[in-house]
Scaffold this active site. Structure first.
Site, mmCIF file in Angstrom:
data_model
loop_
_atom_site.group_PDB
_atom_site.id
_atom_site.type_symbol
_atom_site.label_atom_id
_atom_site.label_comp_id
_atom_site.label_asym_id
_atom_site.label_seq_id
_atom_site.Cartn_x
_atom_site.Cartn_y
_atom_site.Cartn_z
ATOM 1 N N GLU A 160 -65.422 -5.927 42.613
ATOM 2 C CA GLU A 160 -66.446 -5.025 41.758
ATOM 3 C C GLU A 160 -66.895 -3.774 42.390
ATOM 4 O O GLU A 160 -67.031 -2.836 42.044
ATOM 5 C CB GLU A 160 -67.518 -5.913 41.108
ATOM 6 N N HIS B 185 -49.046 -25.663 50.392
ATOM 7 C CA HIS B 185 -48.016 -25.972 49.577
ATOM 8 C C HIS B 185 -48.042 -25.321 48.373
ATOM 9 O O HIS B 185 -47.530 -26.007 47.280
ATOM 10 C CB HIS B 185 -48.562 -27.509 49.387
ATOM 11 N N LYS C 219 -68.037 -5.194 28.022
ATOM 12 C CA LYS C 219 -69.428 -5.559 27.466
ATOM 13 C C LYS C 219 -69.856 -4.929 26.208
ATOM 14 O O LYS C 219 -70.067 -5.650 25.410
ATOM 15 C CB LYS C 219 -70.480 -5.126 28.546
HETATM 16 O O1 PA5 Z 1 -72.495 -7.590 40.628
HETATM 17 C C1 PA5 Z 1 -73.096 -7.186 39.488
HETATM 18 O O2 PA5 Z 1 -73.994 -6.504 39.184
HETATM 19 C C2 PA5 Z 1 -72.414 -8.023 38.392
HETATM 20 O O3 PA5 Z 1 -71.329 -8.629 38.566
HETATM 21 C C3 PA5 Z 1 -73.498 -9.094 37.733
HETATM 22 O O4 PA5 Z 1 -73.827 -9.994 38.654
HETATM 23 C C4 PA5 Z 1 -73.070 -9.652 36.575
HETATM 24 O O5 PA5 Z 1 -72.615 -8.850 35.646
HETATM 25 C C5 PA5 Z 1 -74.296 -10.395 36.015
HETATM 26 O O6 PA5 Z 1 -75.256 -9.527 35.566
HETATM 27 P P1 PA5 Z 1 -76.814 -9.887 35.406
HETATM 28 O O7 PA5 Z 1 -77.270 -10.700 36.673
HETATM 29 O O8 PA5 Z 1 -77.529 -8.458 35.284
HETATM 30 O O9 PA5 Z 1 -76.862 -10.897 34.368
#
Ligand code: PA5
Length: 471
Positions: free
Chosen positions: A297, A326, A440
């Site tokens: 990410e 394996h 989203k």
């Molecule tokens: O790293 C990030 O910001 C995202 O992956 C969030 O952790 C994930 O989308 C969950 O978001 P939130 O904590 O706002 O619910």
């Protein structure tokens, strides 16, 4: 000995070995020192200094005394009152707590009797699979359960759906006031969860500004679940502070986080678009999941900071030693030269398991007798490193002297700084995730969230699937 003892800290230092990336060991496949030095190391190191103020996660080892005291007091109350602790959350709100729990608690923690566990059973619900929620409700008594709903943005649909289900069930059992069963962890000002928590009078912990989901394990997001299960969170923060000192060094050959980032980025430039993280310890297996989110990410980006189209990123792959010897190692030794394998090793496991005598008349079995499983897993790691490197594929190794709260704190922080530094080397923003937004928004549109009519129309006008390609 404890983390306050400097000699002990030094003895617990995580080591990084990149020999298997370099041309001296790997010949033509390896990176040269010149290739590493040709990276924009100076500007990246300067970027880390200039942007330190924005990277608030870097201060978490130092600025949480009061919060830690609150977390410990809250954890003690939860331990005394509840049989179960359930985290509702997804992504960065779940993967860190899962990784740390697996690393630092008994591998069958939830199956232990209460007196051996030292804390309530822990469940982390990082999905909205309906069967999973039903299964959770089959094994917990909600009246004996504390729920910790975690969302930085305060609006993530998955987490909100979990919360709606749980609050409805709790109200059915307890009446309107369910505040003794819910703790909210979220942004102090933004999002819906803080509004709900304030209105309902729920105990609240905050995700500090400048701490994104995937960088949030060392704030209340990860610390509360850890403390509730008896993990020494002060040791963990001390480990992170120790790694912060090591990663302040501008010279990449003295800075483990920068060095790892530099070899990965240099390898990416030579076409290694896959990064396999292969812990040789079940305790560390979910670090691969946490790391996969962090690396993917943060670095998977279309644009660089100057608006150039780059489509950067390296695909993280999760593996487990020896299990995946394996399963995947055939590919890593004989497949394409498109990957780096990082071994995550442990010098001293927390138990020693001897292999007893037996079948002494069958030498192909009895050669194992008198050894330990500790020796076996160490030999298999070494042998696999050797085999993959011999085949010309790039490897590096991160070694923890032991898995404990101090080394786990180091490891979290090491990967976080490595990721941020890689972002600087690639000149991209490692702290946003615009690519997640499209999906989203499409989900919101499909479920009728107000304000997403246009997106819904867009989805409805997309070309339909052709029957001839559906078998
Ligand atoms: O790293 C990030 O910001 C995202 O992956 C969030 O952790 C994930 O989308 C969950 O978001 P939130 O904590 O706002 O619910």
């Amino acid at each position: 000995m404890s983390w306050q003892d400097l000699q002990w800290q030094e003895s617990m230092r995580i080591r990084v070995n990149i020999n298997g990336m370099m041309s001296e060991q790997m010949g033509e496949w390896g990176l040269t020192k010149e290739e590493l030095l040709a990276l924009p190391l100076e500007s990246a190191a300067q970027g880390m200094i200039d942007k330190r103020d924005q990277m608030k996660w870097r201060e978490l080892p130092y600025n949480q005394d009061e919060i830690v005291a609150d977390i410990l007091a809250t954890a003690a109350e939860i331990q005394a009152r509840f049989e179960n602790f359930v985290v509702l959350g997804i992504g960065g709100s779940a993967l860190g707590p899962i990784a740390v729990h697996q690393a630092l608690r008994h591998l069958h923690y939830n199956d232990l009797p209460a007196e051996k566990r030292g804390g309530p059973r822990l469940y982390i619900e990082d999905n909205v699979d309906p069967e999973r929620m039903a299964a959770l409700l089959d094994v917990i008594d909600v009246e004996k359960t504390m729920f910790n709903v975690i969302t930085k943005s305060g609006s993530t649909s998955e987490t909100m759906s979990q919360l709606l289900i749980i609050t409805d069930i709790l109200r059915g059992k307890l009446g309107q006031d369910i505040s003794s069963h819910i703790i909210a962890t979220t942004d102090k000002e933004k999002g819906n969860l803080i509004k709900i928590a304030r209105r309902e009078g729920w105990k609240t912990f905050y995700v500090p500004d400048g701490v994104g989901g995937r960088f949030s394990q060392l704030c209340p997001v990860g610390l509360l679940a850890a403390a509730v299960c008896g993990i020494d969170i002060r040791d963990m923060l001390a480990g992170a502070a120790y790694m912060d000192k090591l990663s302040a060094e501008p010279d990449i050959f003295k800075n483990p986080a920068y060095l790892l980032a530099a070899v990965q980025v240099a390898a990416m430039e030579k076409g290694c678009n896959i990064h396999v993280l292969m812990p040789y310890a079940d305790s560390l297996r979910f670090f691969s999941d946490w790391y996969a989110q962090l690396w993917a990410e943060s670095l998977g980006k279309q644009w660089d900071n100057d608006g150039n189209l780059i489509h950067a990123g390296q695909t993280p792959v999760k593996a487990l030693g020896v299990t995946d010897q394996h399963s995947q190692v055939q590919l890593y030794t004989e497949g394409p030269f498109d990957k780096v394998v990082t071994f995550l090793g442990v010098e001293r496991y927390r138990v020693t398991t001897p292999i007893p005598d037996g079948y002494l008349d069958i030498p192909d079995v009895s050669f194992l007798c008198g050894h330990t499983q500790n020796e076996l897993i160490a030999a298999e790691q070494r042998a696999t490193e050797y085999a993959i490197a011999k085949s010309g594929h790039l490897i590096n190794t991160i070694t923890l002297p032991e898995v404990n709260a101090f080394t786990v704190g180091q490891l979290l922080y090491l990967f976080e700084v490595m990721t941020a530094f890689a972002g600087e080397l690639l000149n991209l923003n490692a702290f946003d995730q615009p690519g997640v937004e499209e999906g989203k928004n499409a989900t919101y549109a499909l479920l009728g969230k107000p304000g997403f009519d246009e997106k819904r129309a867009e989805l409805e006008s997309a070309p339909p699937d052709l029957d001839r390609y559906i078998v």
